[in-house]
Design a protein around this motif. Structure first.
Motif, short mmCIF file in Angstrom:
data_model
loop_
_atom_site.label_atom_id
_atom_site.label_comp_id
_atom_site.label_asym_id
_atom_site.label_seq_id
_atom_site.Cartn_x
_atom_site.Cartn_y
_atom_site.Cartn_z
N SER A 4 46.46 37.61 37.38
CA SER A 4 46.63 36.22 36.99
C SER A 4 47.66 36.08 35.87
N TYR B 239 45.26 30.55 36.37
CA TYR B 239 44.13 30.89 37.23
C TYR B 239 44.04 29.96 38.44
N HIS C 283 44.25 42.92 33.87
CA HIS C 283 44.92 42.43 32.68
C HIS C 283 45.08 43.58 31.68
N TYR D 240 37.31 32.43 36.47
CA TYR D 240 38.16 33.58 36.79
C TYR D 240 38.11 33.96 38.28
N LEU E 294 37.15 40.94 36.49
CA LEU E 294 38.33 40.78 35.65
C LEU E 294 38.30 42.02 34.77
N GLN F 171 35.73 34.21 40.14
CA GLN F 171 34.58 35.04 40.46
C GLN F 171 33.51 34.30 41.27
N ASP G 240 41.02 41.47 39.26
CA ASP G 240 42.11 40.84 38.51
C ASP G 240 42.40 41.72 37.29
N ASN H 218 38.82 30.58 30.78
CA ASN H 218 38.71 29.87 32.06
C ASN H 218 37.25 29.65 32.45
N GLY I 228 32.96 35.58 33.92
CA GLY I 228 32.85 34.15 33.66
C GLY I 228 31.45 33.68 34.02
#
Length: 350
Positions: A145, A213, A237, A306, A316, A308, A235, A303, A263
């Motif tokens: 993302s 996102y 990061h 995410y 994530l 999910q 995802d 967010n 999330g």
């Protein structure tokens, strides 16, 4: 307002039983009524992130949390709206890794404005379409993302190094995705890896960082529509914390520490949290200290979803920080691939 009204009513009733009813038999009957359980079931129909009844606080704590957004045992909730910047530290630590506390929570870094403005210099070289496949063996979808998140040791020019952002996929989180894809495929797991240039895509729509996102959600949904065998979303990061926080030595080998973000603002919250905790636990058993933990975020901390909500096995996953080098990152990726493949091949439900 409806939920708050209902909550207020039940709290008032629960504290008024002794004064309202004088009959011993009535009091005895009321003792068998679990007001908190009834309240939880009513609210859970609207608030899916509410924890299981066994993990709930007292009715007083729950009331203060829902009515005033105050948690009696967390001082941050008393001061969060009064001290500028403190709200950034409201991230919940579901599982604390070695040395993890509220002073070293994950730090997200948006792309600098000047970097966005210079996007046209790079778009030809680093604008690659998302691969499409209908291969039934493809089970994992890796994407980014925030694809611009880069690692200083991998950056070539000083200007990029100062910003820690780059569209060079050999220097940003896309290189982490490439390595993870390779390692999982070596273990017999089919992987699709999106190398979408999120920076360019946002600019083409005149969107800003906060809509990244929304953009990645479109990419994920498109992939899942074309291949309904995709069950795992990852995802990737990287954090902005310094190297002393994001690096650890295990058996004389350096690793870029990783962690999970879940999330809580969606229906699959509990399933995804359970999934993250399971992988985290197995990682810590074999590579003690490699994980900084499992963190929970709502809309006020990020967010909150995410992507999910799209599956019960969405991650994530943050690998290392701005100062980690390729060796440290690769060691961590190999460790995660090891644990993930064990989960994958050992789970009969997949």
């Amino acid at each position: 307002m409806t939920l708050i009204t209902i909550l207020t009513f039940f709290v008032a009733v629960s504290f008024s039983f002794n004064s309202i009813f004088s009959s011993t038999s009535v009091k005895s009957l009321l003792k068998e009524v679990n007001i908190q359980s009834i309240l939880v079931q009513m609210i859970r129909s609207e608030v899916h992130a509410l924890p299981a009844i066994d993990n709930l606080p007292s009715i007083t704590e729950l009331s203060l949390d829902l009515l005033l957004n105050i948690k009696p045992k967390d001082v941050r909730t008393y001061l969060g709206n009064e001290i500028p910047g403190l709200s950034l530290y409201h991230t919940e630590i579901a599982v604390a890794g070695q040395g993890t506390n509220i002073t070293n929570l994950p730090i997200e870094s948006p792309p600098p404005i000047e970097f966005i403005e210079e996007i046209d210099d790079y778009e030809e070289e680093y604008d690659k379409p998302t691969p499409k496949t209908n291969n039934k063996n493809m089970a994992v979808y890796i994407y980014h993302s925030h694809s611009w998140e880069a690692f200083k040791p991998l950056l070539q020019d000083q200007k990029s190094a100062n910003s820690s952002s780059s569209m060079n996929e050999k220097a940003n989180v896309i290189t982490v995705g490439d390595k993870l894809k390779q390692d999982l495929e070596d273990k017999g797991i089919g992987v699709v890896h999106s190398k979408q240039n999120v920076t360019k895509a946002l600019k083409s729509r005149n969107w800003n960082y906060n809509q990244s996102y929304i953009l990645s959600r479109e990419t994920v949904q498109e992939a899942m529509t074309s291949n309904n065998n995709l069950k795992f979303l990852i995802d990737i990061h990287r954090d902005s914390q310094p190297k002393n926080i994001t690096t650890i030595t295990i058996n004389q080998k350096k690793y870029a520490r990783l962690f999970f973000v879940v999330g809580k603002e969606h229906k699959n919250f509990e399933k995804n949290l359970e999934f993250a905790k399971k992988l985290n636990s197995e990682l810590e058993k074999k590579y003690p200290g490699i994980s900084r933990g499992v963190f929970i975020k709502g809309k006020s901390e990020g967010n909150g979803v995410y992507n999910q909500d799209l599956t019960e096995r969405a991650l994530l996953l943050e690998f290392g920080g701005v100062d980690n080098d390729l060796t440290e990152l690769y060691n961590s990726i190999e460790a995660f691939a090891d644990i993930f493949s064990g989960y994958y091949w050992g789970n009969s439900e997949i």
